[in-house]
Design an enzyme around this catalytic site. Structure first.
Site, PDB file in Angstrom:
ATOM      1  N   ARG A 103       0.842  -1.207   0.000  1.00 49.16           N
ATOM      2  CA  ARG A 103       0.000   0.000   0.000  1.00 49.16           C
ATOM      3  C   ARG A 103       0.875   1.253   0.000  1.00 49.16           C
ATOM      4  NH1 ARG A 103      -4.732   0.526  -1.691  1.00 49.16           N
ATOM      5  NH2 ARG A 103      -5.424  -1.248  -0.450  1.00 49.16           N
ATOM      6  N   ARG A 140       1.941  -6.674  -9.781  1.00 51.10           N
ATOM      7  CA  ARG A 140       2.334  -6.023  -8.518  1.00 51.10           C
ATOM      8  C   ARG A 140       2.419  -7.006  -7.341  1.00 51.10           C
ATOM      9  NH1 ARG A 140      -2.846  -2.508  -6.284  1.00 51.10           N
ATOM     10  NH2 ARG A 140      -4.310  -4.259  -6.142  1.00 51.10           N
ATOM     11  N   HIS A 145       0.499   3.421 -10.456  1.00 48.54           N
ATOM     12  CA  HIS A 145      -0.536   3.862  -9.506  1.00 48.54           C
ATOM     13  C   HIS A 145       0.098   4.667  -8.357  1.00 48.54           C
ATOM     14  CE1 HIS A 145      -3.816   3.463  -6.606  1.00 48.54           C
ATOM     15  NE2 HIS A 145      -4.547   2.783  -7.429  1.00 48.54           N
ATOM     16  N   ASP A 170     -12.502   9.444  -7.270  1.00 45.31           N
ATOM     17  CA  ASP A 170     -11.988   8.288  -8.020  1.00 45.31           C
ATOM     18  C   ASP A 170     -12.352   8.524  -9.490  1.00 45.31           C
ATOM     19  OD1 ASP A 170     -12.160   4.664  -7.456  1.00 45.31           O
ATOM     20  OD2 ASP A 170     -11.066   5.893  -8.912  1.00 45.31           O
ATOM     21  N   GLU A 174      -2.263   8.875 -11.207  1.00 43.26           N
ATOM     22  CA  GLU A 174      -1.777   7.630 -11.820  1.00 43.26           C
ATOM     23  C   GLU A 174      -1.652   7.784 -13.335  1.00 43.26           C
ATOM     24  OE1 GLU A 174      -4.587   4.659 -10.435  1.00 43.26           O
ATOM     25  OE2 GLU A 174      -4.880   5.881  -8.640  1.00 43.26           O
TER      26      GLU A 174
HETATM   27  O1  TA6 Z   1      -6.900   3.845  -8.930  1.00 40.69           O
HETATM   28  C1  TA6 Z   1      -8.063   3.967  -8.178  1.00 40.69           C
HETATM   29  C2  TA6 Z   1      -8.520   2.575  -7.765  1.00 40.69           C
HETATM   30  O2  TA6 Z   1      -8.907   1.821  -8.888  1.00 40.69           O
HETATM   31  C3  TA6 Z   1      -9.637   2.732  -6.750  1.00 40.69           C
HETATM   32  O3  TA6 Z   1     -10.899   2.381  -7.289  1.00 40.69           O
HETATM   33  C4  TA6 Z   1      -9.193   1.832  -5.597  1.00 40.69           C
HETATM   34  O4  TA6 Z   1      -9.658   0.516  -5.778  1.00 40.69           O
HETATM   35  C5  TA6 Z   1      -7.681   1.956  -5.716  1.00 40.69           C
HETATM   36  O5  TA6 Z   1      -7.448   1.861  -7.122  1.00 40.69           O
HETATM   37  C6  TA6 Z   1      -6.851   0.998  -4.874  1.00 40.69           C
HETATM   38  O6  TA6 Z   1      -6.988  -0.312  -5.340  1.00 40.69           O
HETATM   39  P1  TA6 Z   1      -6.198  -1.473  -4.524  1.00 40.69           P
HETATM   40  O7  TA6 Z   1      -6.522  -2.748  -5.242  1.00 40.69           O
HETATM   41  O8  TA6 Z   1      -4.723  -1.127  -4.588  1.00 40.69           O
HETATM   42  O9  TA6 Z   1      -6.706  -1.389  -3.109  1.00 40.69           O
END
Ligand code: TA6
Length: 285
Positions: free
Chosen positions: A70, A92, A157, A201, A260
């Site tokens: 994270r 990832r 991301h 988002d 991102e």
């Molecule tokens: O990039 C935004 C997103 O798609 C959100 O909808 C949220 O799900 C975020 O990514 C984080 O996703 P993750 O799978 O890393 O918890």
């Protein structure tokens, strides 16, 4: 795999910090330091000398082989999104191998990580090149090794480290259309600079724009420029969604903003057999 062959004294250093987990690699440039987990080819931090990390990393991140870390810069590949499992693709949560490292003509360190996996229906080779100097450069290359063409989507991301979400505005996407993932995926237009006061988002489309996070609290601007990327995602989970994630610092939503660089949806990339595509991002302050 033996990583030491890619180490360079005081410039590229491998550290095994967690038992039964791939090593980390630290790149020491003259101007900055960058740490990468080989798990997921995951850039964790980019710290200019004397400055604050440009990237946000949760102190509750889970360093487990089946989980994404994270924070930092998760690689979403060969798909973006949670429609297919695992969410945001398997790159990832895979162990990437080191295939090259060195110093460029200015003595700045770089490393190239590679993933060739049978986890997908197509044969492919993905590479992430990370170059560290006063700026952080990432180049994500996807090569089609199959006889058949395939489409993929991708995102770097990136979680950016900010003083407080109420202190920042995101410049660069004015005038662009976006898909609002929190409002039935309807398309809307961004008129002003983006300021965040609730969960956001959004997938901005048809944009190769550079973005700048203006942070009054840290008195700094973080610039994100890109090549061969036509989508930009802006995300902050805000209070409830971040509280629902065990690996998200309590209140951490205040100190991060995801911007991102991606190719998503209509901007998915189709690769003919043998072809390759490289998305490039430069992050600097
Ligand atoms: O990039 C935004 C997103 O798609 C959100 O909808 C949220 O799900 C975020 O990514 C984080 O996703 P993750 O799978 O890393 O918890």
């Amino acid at each position: 795999m033996q990583y030491e062959q890619f180490a360079i004294d005081k410039k590229i250093v491998f550290e095994t910090l967690i038992k039964e987990y791939p090593p980390f690699v630290i790149l020491y440039a003259k101007e900055s330091t960058c740490m990468i987990a080989l798990h997921g080819a995951h850039v964790l931090s980019f710290i200019p000398n004397g400055g604050k990390d440009l990237l946000w990393l949760s102190s509750k991140a889970q360093y487990q082989n089946d989980k994404a870390i994270r924070g930092g810069i998760p690689l979403c590949l060969p798909w973006f999104g949670s429609d297919t499992s695992p969410s945001h693709g398997f790159a990832r949560i895979s162990e990437w191998e080191v295939v090259a490292s060195g110093l460029d003509e200015e003595g700045s360190p770089y490393i190239c990580l590679q993933l060739q996996s049978d986890d997908w229906e197509y044969k492919f080779c993905a590479q992430l090149l990370v170059k560290v100097s006063d700026v952080l450069k990432l180049e994500l290359t996807m090569q089609n090794l199959d006889e058949k063409a395939f489409k993929f989507t991708e995102a770097l991301h990136s979680y950016f480290n900010i003083s407080d979400v109420k202190n920042v505005s995101l410049i660069g996407l004015q005038g662009r259309n976006y898909i609002d993932q929190l409002d039935g995926n309807i398309e809307k237009t961004q008129h002003e600079a983006i300021e965040v006061d609730s969960e956001i988002d959004r997938i901005y489309q048809d944009t190769d724009d550079a973005c700048t996070i203006e942070d009054k609290g840290y008195n700094r601007k973080i610039s994100i420029t890109k090549e061969n990327s036509k989508s930009t995602v802006v995300w902050n989970p805000w209070i409830d969604k971040s509280a629902s994630m065990v690996d998200f610092d309590e209140g951490g939503y205040k100190n991060m903003l995801c911007v991102e660089s991606a190719n998503i949806g209509d901007e998915a990339i189709e690769l003919q057999s043998g072809a390759q595509h490289t998305m490039k991002v430069t992050i600097e302050t």
